[in-house]
Design a protein around this motif. Structure first.
Motif, PDB file in Angstrom:
ATOM      1  N   GLN A 197       0.786  -1.226   0.000  1.00  0.00           N
ATOM      2  CA  GLN A 197       0.000   0.000   0.000  1.00  0.00           C
ATOM      3  C   GLN A 197       0.823   1.283   0.000  1.00  0.00           C
ATOM      4  O   GLN A 197       0.261   2.367  -0.114  1.00  0.00           O
ATOM      5  CB  GLN A 197      -0.982   0.005   1.172  1.00  0.00           C
ATOM      6  N   ASN A 198       2.123   1.204   0.094  1.00  0.00           N
ATOM      7  CA  ASN A 198       2.942   2.412   0.176  1.00  0.00           C
ATOM      8  C   ASN A 198       3.603   2.770  -1.150  1.00  0.00           C
ATOM      9  O   ASN A 198       4.253   1.934  -1.769  1.00  0.00           O
ATOM     10  CB  ASN A 198       4.032   2.258   1.241  1.00  0.00           C
ATOM     11  N   LYS A 226       1.786   5.982   2.650  1.00  0.00           N
ATOM     12  CA  LYS A 226       0.604   5.270   2.179  1.00  0.00           C
ATOM     13  C   LYS A 226      -0.006   6.022   1.006  1.00  0.00           C
ATOM     14  O   LYS A 226      -0.278   7.217   1.087  1.00  0.00           O
ATOM     15  CB  LYS A 226      -0.417   5.122   3.299  1.00  0.00           C
ATOM     16  N   SER A 271      -3.040   8.938   0.908  1.00  0.00           N
ATOM     17  CA  SER A 271      -3.297   9.318   2.296  1.00  0.00           C
ATOM     18  C   SER A 271      -3.213  10.825   2.541  1.00  0.00           C
ATOM     19  O   SER A 271      -3.660  11.296   3.575  1.00  0.00           O
ATOM     20  CB  SER A 271      -2.319   8.601   3.233  1.00  0.00           C
TER      21      SER A 271
END
Length: 117
Positions: free
Chosen positions: A47-48, A102, A105
């Motif tokens: 997810q990063n 992330k 984000s």
């Protein structure tokens, strides 16, 4: 207790700042590869995303099979799912910062997130 953390970084091959700065929203590492060497593996993330800032030298990144030349002053953003590997050129080392956050984000930035005193 201060609202900041200051750190001086030694000239190591890799320094991860997450624990050293008590980071809560990002992972940052400072990386140095000598001439002719590279990260010995390809990797992706769940997810990063990663943002790379090339500080010194030159080299290349292979991202999803595409070879990208890198030199001081370059910035590269890599999506989480992209397979990536970085290496220094045969005749010159490379030093870079990797910022890992992330994906999607960031809710506000710069002046939108500022509180004037």
């Amino acid at each position: 207790m201060a609202n900041y953390t200051k750190l001086s970084v030694a000239e190591d091959a890799r320094t991860e700042l997450h624990n050293k700065l008590s980071l809560t929203g990002a992972e940052i590492s400072i990386n140095s590869l000598p001439a002719g060497t590279g990260v010995p593996f390809f990797h992706a993330h769940k997810q990063n995303e990663e943002i790379y800032a090339i500080l010194e030298g030159k080299g290349k990144a292979v991202i999803d099979g595409e070879e990208i030349e890198l030199t001081a002053g370059d910035w590269v953003r890599v999506a989480p799912s992209a397979m990536r590997q970085f290496s220094a050129s045969a005749d010159c080392g490379i030093k870079y910062i990797c910022i890992q956050v992330k994906e999607n984000s960031l809710e506000s930035y710069t002046a939108e997130d500022a509180v004037m005193g």
